[in-house]
Write a protein that holds these residues in place. Structure first.
Motif, PDB file in Angstrom:
ATOM      1  N   LYS A   1     -35.678  -0.274  22.386  1.00  0.00           N
ATOM      2  CA  LYS A   1     -35.112   0.915  21.763  1.00  0.00           C
ATOM      3  C   LYS A   1     -34.455   1.776  22.840  1.00  0.00           C
ATOM      4  CE  LYS A   1     -38.239   1.278  17.816  1.00  0.00           C
ATOM      5  NZ  LYS A   1     -39.220   2.150  17.097  1.00  0.00           N
ATOM      6  N   PRO A   2     -33.320   2.370  22.552  1.00  0.00           N
ATOM      7  CA  PRO A   2     -32.616   3.137  23.584  1.00  0.00           C
ATOM      8  C   PRO A   2     -33.311   4.461  23.904  1.00  0.00           C
ATOM      9  CG  PRO A   2     -31.511   3.361  21.477  1.00  0.00           C
ATOM     10  CD  PRO A   2     -32.589   2.323  21.273  1.00  0.00           C
TER      11      PRO A   2
ATOM     12  N   ILE B   1     -44.250  13.789  17.753  1.00  0.00           N
ATOM     13  CA  ILE B   1     -44.310  12.430  17.214  1.00  0.00           C
ATOM     14  C   ILE B   1     -44.911  11.450  18.207  1.00  0.00           C
ATOM     15  CG2 ILE B   1     -42.355  12.836  15.684  1.00  0.00           C
ATOM     16  CD1 ILE B   1     -40.555  11.477  17.688  1.00  0.00           C
ATOM     17  N   GLY B   2     -45.374  11.956  19.352  1.00  0.00           N
ATOM     18  CA  GLY B   2     -46.102  11.121  20.302  1.00  0.00           C
ATOM     19  C   GLY B   2     -45.254  10.185  21.133  1.00  0.00           C
ATOM     20  N   LYS B   3     -44.003  10.566  21.393  1.00  0.00           N
ATOM     21  CA  LYS B   3     -43.142   9.734  22.223  1.00  0.00           C
ATOM     22  C   LYS B   3     -42.918  10.421  23.571  1.00  0.00           C
ATOM     23  CE  LYS B   3     -40.857   6.778  18.927  1.00  0.00           C
ATOM     24  NZ  LYS B   3     -39.598   6.078  18.589  1.00  0.00           N
ATOM     25  N   PRO B   4     -42.745   9.630  24.641  1.00  0.00           N
ATOM     26  CA  PRO B   4     -42.687  10.208  25.991  1.00  0.00           C
ATOM     27  C   PRO B   4     -41.407  10.994  26.263  1.00  0.00           C
ATOM     28  CG  PRO B   4     -42.334   7.845  26.068  1.00  0.00           C
ATOM     29  CD  PRO B   4     -42.718   8.154  24.658  1.00  0.00           C
ATOM     30  N   VAL B   5     -41.557  11.939  27.194  1.00  0.00           N
ATOM     31  CA  VAL B   5     -40.443  12.782  27.633  1.00  0.00           C
ATOM     32  C   VAL B   5     -40.283  12.625  29.139  1.00  0.00           C
ATOM     33  CG1 VAL B   5     -39.592  15.146  27.885  1.00  0.00           C
ATOM     34  CG2 VAL B   5     -40.780  14.448  25.776  1.00  0.00           C
TER      35      VAL B   5
ATOM     36  N   CYS C   1     -36.117  14.792  14.594  1.00  0.00           N
ATOM     37  CA  CYS C   1     -37.445  14.344  14.159  1.00  0.00           C
ATOM     38  C   CYS C   1     -37.326  13.159  13.186  1.00  0.00           C
ATOM     39  CB  CYS C   1     -38.178  15.513  13.506  1.00  0.00           C
ATOM     40  SG  CYS C   1     -39.921  15.184  13.176  1.00  0.00           S
ATOM     41  N   ILE C   2     -36.349  13.240  12.288  1.00  0.00           N
ATOM     42  CA  ILE C   2     -36.136  12.173  11.314  1.00  0.00           C
ATOM     43  C   ILE C   2     -35.659  10.891  11.987  1.00  0.00           C
ATOM     44  CG2 ILE C   2     -34.728  11.468   9.331  1.00  0.00           C
ATOM     45  CD1 ILE C   2     -34.715  14.438   8.488  1.00  0.00           C
ATOM     46  N   ASP C   3     -34.793  11.048  13.015  1.00  0.00           N
ATOM     47  CA  ASP C   3     -34.206   9.883  13.686  1.00  0.00           C
ATOM     48  C   ASP C   3     -35.018   9.390  14.876  1.00  0.00           C
ATOM     49  OD1 ASP C   3     -32.120  10.044  11.917  1.00  0.00           O
ATOM     50  OD2 ASP C   3     -30.771  11.107  13.280  1.00  0.00           O
ATOM     51  N   SER C   4     -36.130  10.034  15.157  1.00  0.00           N
ATOM     52  CA  SER C   4     -36.870   9.754  16.391  1.00  0.00           C
ATOM     53  C   SER C   4     -37.360   8.313  16.494  1.00  0.00           C
ATOM     54  CB  SER C   4     -38.063  10.710  16.509  1.00  0.00           C
ATOM     55  OG  SER C   4     -38.925  10.547  15.386  1.00  0.00           O
ATOM     56  N   HIS C   5     -37.560   7.650  15.375  1.00  0.00           N
ATOM     57  CA  HIS C   5     -38.051   6.272  15.412  1.00  0.00           C
ATOM     58  C   HIS C   5     -37.051   5.323  16.066  1.00  0.00           C
ATOM     59  CE1 HIS C   5     -35.468   6.348  11.825  1.00  0.00           C
ATOM     60  NE2 HIS C   5     -35.350   5.036  11.988  1.00  0.00           N
TER      61      HIS C   5
END
Length: 317
Positions: free
Chosen positions: A11-12, A112-116, A84-88
């Motif tokens: 995923k990009p 949403i629990g994704k890294p920064v 937020c909607i497109d975060s997946h």
């Protein structure tokens, strides 16, 4: 054996580069040109640098308080919701420099629990530079990021260890800016040198020190002093007319072509900074192979030491 995922399977990264102009935008573009990972890039609609190929556009704000307030209050929430909607679609959020909207995007990805991943250029804002609440936003962004990349050890060490607790950190020096049409071999002069002060002009850059020093020298000591860069304040120019005739001032943001042209006809770059984290100016100077004199403050020595083996034309005084 398990096979490594290909680029098509990864995923990009989501890259938010929302500055309009200047060194940070150019820095992000250079980073992405060498990034060996898939990414989706968003840039502001109001970008004044040549936009990146394939970048998507976001309407942020123009440089007025009203535009900033209105778009932050009414446009940013919708952008955050869309993100937020497109975060997946994304593996992580990558922020190559500070922007006032960064914290909102960081909060979405943390929710949403994704890294920064954050590149922190300054850590602590310079004296008389930035807006009053900017340091609070920087601290909050650092506190919530998972991985923080610094350009010098000086910046990393300037921050509280508590702020960096449980973070992945790295120090990756600022690369050089080899602009198009920029000369990359040392220049010589037969009589008198042209001296260059380049970059956004703030009080901490020490322009008054340079002017006072050169005004005290015999006029025949140098051909010209070029001062090139947008000023954030009015600096003193109450000098004799004969000295003022030696000045060439470009009080504006310059295109990359104009920057290359000015560097190519200058012989000595001078950086009389009172404070420094690191400098994009130094990176352009190194790419241009121009002899450089700078004050020994902040992270400048780290930056020049990295390139000392190339000929030793750089001196921190």
């Amino acid at each position: 054996m398990t096979q490594k995922p290909t680029h098509a399977q990864i995923k990009p990264l989501l890259v938010m580069s929302l500055g309009r102009k200047g060194g940070c935008v150019q820095y992000a573009q250079h980073i992405l040109a060498h990034l060996n990972l898939p990414y989706t890039l968003y840039e502001t609609t109001y970008i004044q640098e040549p936009p990146s190929k394939g970048a998507k556009s976001i309407k942020t704000y123009r440089r007025t308080r009203l535009s900033f307030a209105c778009n932050t209050l009414f446009r940013l929430p919708f952008l955050a919701l869309k993100l937020c909607i497109d975060s997946h679609k994304y593996s992580a959020l990558f922020l190559p420099y500070f922007h006032f909207w960064n914290l909102a995007f960081i909060c979405v990805f943390k929710l949403i629990g994704k890294p920064v991943i954050l590149i922190e250029h300054d850590g602590i804002i310079h004296t008389n530079d930035g807006m009053p609440f900017e340091q609070s936003l920087i601290n909050a962004s650092i506190k919530r990021a998972d991985t923080i990349i610094f350009l010098t050890h000086f910046v990393k060490n300037s921050l509280s260890p508590k702020l960096l607790a449980h973070k992945h950190t790295a120090v990756i020096p600022h690369g050089i800016f080899a602009l198009k049409h920029l000369h990359t071999t040392p220049k010589t002069y037969t009589t008198k040198p042209t001296i260059l002060f380049f970059g956004r002009i703030n009080p901490y850059k020490g322009i008054h020190l340079l002017l006072n020093a050169l005004a005290s020298l015999p006029l025949e000591s140098f051909e010209k002093l070029i001062i090139a860069g947008k000023s954030s304040y009015t600096y003193d120019l109450s000098y004799p007319q004969a000295f003022l005739d030696k000045l060439e001032i470009h009080d504006t943001f310059l295109s990359q072509e104009s920057i290359a042209e000015i560097f190519n006809r200058s012989h000595i770059l001078v950086m009389p900074y009172l404070e420094a984290s690191q400098s994009g100016v130094a990176s352009i100077g190194i790419a241009n192979a121009i002899p450089t004199i700078c004050t020994d403050v902040g992270g400048l020595k780290e930056q020049f030491i990295s390139f000392r083996g190339g000929g030793g034309r750089y001196q921190c005084a």
